[in-house]
Design a protein around this motif. Structure first.
Motif, PDB file in Angstrom:
ATOM      1  N   ALA A   1       0.742  -1.231   0.153  1.00 17.76           N
ATOM      2  CA  ALA A   1      -0.113   0.052  -0.045  1.00 17.76           C
ATOM      3  C   ALA A   1       0.788   1.266   0.025  1.00 17.76           C
ATOM      4  O   ALA A   1       0.340   2.288  -0.663  1.00 17.76           O
ATOM      5  N   ARG A   2       2.231   1.216   0.258  1.00 20.08           N
ATOM      6  CA  ARG A   2       2.836   2.278   0.432  1.00 20.08           C
ATOM      7  C   ARG A   2       3.788   2.538  -0.789  1.00 20.08           C
ATOM      8  O   ARG A   2       4.619   3.282  -0.756  1.00 20.08           O
ATOM      9  N   GLY A   3       3.378   1.709  -1.900  1.00 20.61           N
ATOM     10  CA  GLY A   3       4.155   1.886  -2.926  1.00 20.61           C
ATOM     11  C   GLY A   3       5.132   0.846  -3.357  1.00 20.61           C
ATOM     12  O   GLY A   3       5.779   0.827  -4.617  1.00 20.61           O
ATOM     13  N   ILE A   4       5.363  -0.135  -2.543  1.00 21.79           N
ATOM     14  CA  ILE A   4       6.495  -1.158  -2.720  1.00 21.79           C
ATOM     15  C   ILE A   4       5.983  -2.434  -3.839  1.00 21.79           C
ATOM     16  O   ILE A   4       4.908  -2.551  -3.486  1.00 21.79           O
ATOM     17  N   SER A   5       6.779  -2.728  -4.821  1.00 20.22           N
ATOM     18  CA  SER A   5       6.131  -3.779  -5.801  1.00 20.22           C
ATOM     19  C   SER A   5       5.921  -4.905  -5.226  1.00 20.22           C
ATOM     20  O   SER A   5       6.960  -5.548  -4.214  1.00 20.22           O
ATOM     21  N   PRO A   6       4.882  -5.861  -5.597  1.00 23.23           N
ATOM     22  CA  PRO A   6       4.539  -6.945  -4.749  1.00 23.23           C
ATOM     23  C   PRO A   6       5.603  -8.014  -5.383  1.00 23.23           C
ATOM     24  O   PRO A   6       5.786  -9.001  -4.604  1.00 23.23           O
ATOM     25  N   GLN A   7       6.294  -7.773  -6.468  1.00 22.53           N
ATOM     26  CA  GLN A   7       7.156  -8.868  -6.904  1.00 22.53           C
ATOM     27  C   GLN A   7       8.461  -8.741  -6.053  1.00 22.53           C
ATOM     28  O   GLN A   7       9.240  -9.729  -6.032  1.00 22.53           O
ATOM     29  N   ARG A   8       8.620  -7.540  -5.100  1.00 21.23           N
ATOM     30  CA  ARG A   8       9.763  -7.558  -4.254  1.00 21.23           C
ATOM     31  C   ARG A   8       9.662  -7.987  -2.741  1.00 21.23           C
ATOM     32  O   ARG A   8      10.486  -7.714  -2.005  1.00 21.23           O
ATOM     33  N   LEU A   9       8.493  -8.523  -2.483  1.00 22.00           N
ATOM     34  CA  LEU A   9       8.062  -9.101  -0.990  1.00 22.00           C
ATOM     35  C   LEU A   9       7.660 -10.389  -1.169  1.00 22.00           C
ATOM     36  O   LEU A   9       6.930 -10.972  -2.065  1.00 22.00           O
ATOM     37  N   VAL A  10       7.968 -10.933   0.066  1.00 27.14           N
ATOM     38  CA  VAL A  10       7.590 -12.605   0.257  1.00 27.14           C
ATOM     39  C   VAL A  10       7.336 -12.412   1.764  1.00 27.14           C
ATOM     40  O   VAL A  10       7.850 -11.945   2.689  1.00 27.14           O
ATOM     41  N   ALA A  11       6.066 -13.229   2.023  1.00 25.63           N
ATOM     42  CA  ALA A  11       5.744 -13.179   3.380  1.00 25.63           C
ATOM     43  C   ALA A  11       5.846 -14.786   3.689  1.00 25.63           C
ATOM     44  O   ALA A  11       5.259 -15.547   3.007  1.00 25.63           O
ATOM     45  N   ALA A  12       6.246 -14.795   5.108  1.00 18.29           N
ATOM     46  CA  ALA A  12       6.375 -16.502   5.418  1.00 18.29           C
ATOM     47  C   ALA A  12       6.023 -16.343   6.942  1.00 18.29           C
ATOM     48  O   ALA A  12       6.640 -15.571   7.596  1.00 18.29           O
ATOM     49  N   GLY A  13       5.478 -17.539   7.303  1.00 13.80           N
ATOM     50  CA  GLY A  13       5.215 -17.760   8.654  1.00 13.80           C
ATOM     51  C   GLY A  13       5.616 -19.019   9.370  1.00 13.80           C
ATOM     52  O   GLY A  13       5.638 -20.038   8.675  1.00 13.80           O
ATOM     53  N   PHE A  14       6.505 -18.867  10.461  1.00 15.23           N
ATOM     54  CA  PHE A  14       7.256 -19.826  10.929  1.00 15.23           C
ATOM     55  C   PHE A  14       6.489 -20.546  12.318  1.00 15.23           C
ATOM     56  O   PHE A  14       7.223 -21.440  12.888  1.00 15.23           O
ATOM     57  N   GLY A  15       5.549 -19.951  12.656  1.00 15.43           N
ATOM     58  CA  GLY A  15       4.924 -20.413  13.960  1.00 15.43           C
ATOM     59  C   GLY A  15       6.150 -20.179  15.107  1.00 15.43           C
ATOM     60  O   GLY A  15       6.978 -19.311  15.230  1.00 15.43           O
ATOM     61  N   GLU A  16       5.962 -21.252  16.019  1.00 13.52           N
ATOM     62  CA  GLU A  16       6.908 -21.435  17.281  1.00 13.52           C
ATOM     63  C   GLU A  16       8.168 -22.038  17.034  1.00 13.52           C
ATOM     64  O   GLU A  16       9.070 -22.419  17.930  1.00 13.52           O
ATOM     65  N   PHE A  17       8.385 -22.636  15.689  1.00 10.51           N
ATOM     66  CA  PHE A  17       9.446 -23.615  15.419  1.00 10.51           C
ATOM     67  C   PHE A  17      10.663 -23.097  15.163  1.00 10.51           C
ATOM     68  O   PHE A  17      11.827 -23.989  14.927  1.00 10.51           O
ATOM     69  N   GLN A  18      11.197 -21.869  15.275  1.00 16.17           N
ATOM     70  CA  GLN A  18      12.410 -21.127  15.165  1.00 16.17           C
ATOM     71  C   GLN A  18      12.705 -20.264  16.237  1.00 16.17           C
ATOM     72  O   GLN A  18      12.889 -18.961  15.910  1.00 16.17           O
ATOM     73  N   PRO A  19      12.757 -20.615  17.400  1.00 16.31           N
ATOM     74  CA  PRO A  19      12.785 -19.730  18.646  1.00 16.31           C
ATOM     75  C   PRO A  19      14.337 -19.086  18.647  1.00 16.31           C
ATOM     76  O   PRO A  19      15.307 -20.000  18.231  1.00 16.31           O
ATOM     77  N   ILE A  20      14.521 -18.094  19.218  1.00 11.54           N
ATOM     78  CA  ILE A  20      16.076 -17.663  19.362  1.00 11.54           C
ATOM     79  C   ILE A  20      16.511 -17.702  20.788  1.00 11.54           C
ATOM     80  O   ILE A  20      17.396 -17.607  21.011  1.00 11.54           O
ATOM     81  N   ASP A  21      15.446 -18.072  21.630  1.00 14.30           N
ATOM     82  CA  ASP A  21      15.632 -18.468  23.123  1.00 14.30           C
ATOM     83  C   ASP A  21      15.087 -19.601  23.493  1.00 14.30           C
ATOM     84  O   ASP A  21      13.557 -19.290  23.470  1.00 14.30           O
ATOM     85  N   PRO A  22      15.558 -20.705  23.893  1.00 15.24           N
ATOM     86  CA  PRO A  22      14.911 -21.825  24.302  1.00 15.24           C
ATOM     87  C   PRO A  22      14.166 -21.663  25.646  1.00 15.24           C
ATOM     88  O   PRO A  22      13.441 -22.670  26.072  1.00 15.24           O
ATOM     89  N   ASP A  23      14.562 -20.717  26.484  1.00 14.71           N
ATOM     90  CA  ASP A  23      13.899 -20.620  27.766  1.00 14.71           C
ATOM     91  C   ASP A  23      12.412 -20.449  27.890  1.00 14.71           C
ATOM     92  O   ASP A  23      11.908 -20.147  26.817  1.00 14.71           O
ATOM     93  N   ARG A  24      11.745 -20.701  29.053  1.00 12.77           N
ATOM     94  CA  ARG A  24      10.321 -20.625  28.937  1.00 12.77           C
ATOM     95  C   ARG A  24      10.131 -19.419  30.128  1.00 12.77           C
ATOM     96  O   ARG A  24       9.049 -19.840  31.116  1.00 12.77           O
ATOM     97  N   THR A  25      10.703 -18.317  29.756  1.00 18.67           N
ATOM     98  CA  THR A  25      10.365 -17.268  30.694  1.00 18.67           C
ATOM     99  C   THR A  25       9.934 -16.283  29.837  1.00 18.67           C
ATOM    100  O   THR A  25       9.483 -16.228  28.392  1.00 18.67           O
ATOM    101  N   GLU A  26       8.834 -15.277  30.597  1.00 13.02           N
ATOM    102  CA  GLU A  26       8.486 -14.106  29.866  1.00 13.02           C
ATOM    103  C   GLU A  26       9.448 -13.326  28.870  1.00 13.02           C
ATOM    104  O   GLU A  26       8.851 -12.867  27.866  1.00 13.02           O
TER     105      GLU A  26
END
Length: 342
Positions: free
Chosen positions: A301-326
């Motif tokens: 919507a801000r004028g960026i070409s759709p051909q230059r954009l990619v959307a990807a969802g990874f859920g919770e399966f690539q965490p950068i911190d394995p702890d279970r804290t807030e």
């Protein structure tokens, strides 16, 4: 009277040496023909044995040649049988000749019978000569077929050599093209890396030193709270403001990078391991993908070409911190931006 009989007996006895010589000559001739046939067959096998699987197309002709050889072997067996019969007949004739020598007084009638038998043997010899002529004719045909096979083999070898030469030339050209392609790709990657470095440097300057925005390697990492409320995929006002800055830098980058360079900005959505109970999303996959799509749609919507954009969802399966804290959950809920090639 006895003298006359003796002279007739002497005259009759002169046929046998000539007969024996003729028969010997026939035997030698047959042996010679068999020797020639064996030699021809040996050289034929030597010529054919050295050829590889490229000669498969000649199998039918070789099969025909084998049939001819089988027929020739049959004819040879027949000749040998007839020769054995002739030898047996000759042995009988010699035995009778010995008897005639001991019975010279009554040789007139017996000599006539022997002459008849000699005539029969002569007839058989003529038949054997005809068979020998046929054998020679078949050997000549075999020689012609062998010569034709040799010409075909030479043509096949020439065709194979030509094909190998073309294959070598093609392989050389493919290798050269591959090297050129690798060099071109390396140049493109180097050029894209330069634009990526400029883009991230400019983006770092625009966004400033915020604690909730980090640069990790070749990625910009935004905490999800910058753009979204908890469990939601609708952009907040603060998030749209940050994306406006990003869109400005991205639009300038799109104008600078040559069109022939394939590149795209990949937007990755990540969540923590906690579920989506109480939200409108069935799983963290849906939530992370919806957030990435929201960012991409806003940039479009801000004028960026759709051909230059990619959307990807990874859920919770690539965490950068394995702890279970807030704090760990907060770090894992993030939006990552990565400039990649397509």
């Amino acid at each position: 009277m006895a003298l006359a009989r003796t002279r007739r007996g002497d005259t009759g006895m002169d046929y046998w040496p000539g007969f024996v010589d003729a028969l010997s000559t026939l035997v030698l001739g047959i042996i010679f023909l068999l020797t020639v046939f064996v030699v021809v067959q040996f050289y034929l096998q030597q010529e054919v044995a050295g050829k590889d699987t490229a000669l498969d197309r000649l199998k039918s002709q070789i099969a025909q040649l084998t049939n001819l050889l089988s027929l020739e072997k049959g004819d040879k067996a027949d000749v040998e049988n007839q020769l054995a019969q002739l030898r047996a007949t000759l042995a009988v004739a010699e035995s009778e000749r010995d008897k005639f020598k001991g019975l010279s007084d009554s040789a007139g009638t017996d000599v006539a019978a022997a002459q008849n038998k000699a005539g029969a043997l002569a007839t058989q010899l003529e038949g054997e000569k005809k068979l020998s002529a046929q054998a020679l004719s078949q050997v000549e045909i075999l020689n012609q077929q062998i010569a034709a096979l040799r010409r075909q083999l030479a043509a096949l070898e020439q065709a194979l050599n030509t094909s190998e030469t073309k294959n070598q030339e093609s392989a050389s050209r493919i290798s050269e093209l591959g090297q050129r392609l690798n060099l071109a790709l390396a140049e493109r990657v180097k050029e894209l890396s330069r634009y990526r470095s400029d883009f991230f440097g400019r983006l770092r300057t625009i966004l400033g030193n915020r604690s909730d925005i980090r640069v990790v390697g070749d990625r910009f990492v935004f905490q999800s709270e910058v753009f979204f409320d908890t469990g939601a995929a609708v952009l907040r006002a603060e998030g749209r403001s940050e994306l406006d800055k990003l869109a400005t830098a991205l639009a300038e980058l799109e104008r600078q990078i040559p069109s022939e360079i394939g590149w795209a900005l990949r937007v990755d959505g990540h969540t923590d391991v906690r579920g989506t109970t109480g939200t409108s999303f069935r799983s963290n996959w849906d939530l992370s993908a919806a957030r990435a799509i929201s960012v991409v749609q806003y940039l479009i919507a801000r004028g960026i070409s759709p051909q230059r954009l990619v959307a990807a969802g990874f859920g919770e399966f690539q965490p950068i911190d394995p702890d279970r804290t807030e704090e760990a959950f907060s770090r894992n809920r993030r939006i990552e931006l990565r400039l990649t090639d397509r």
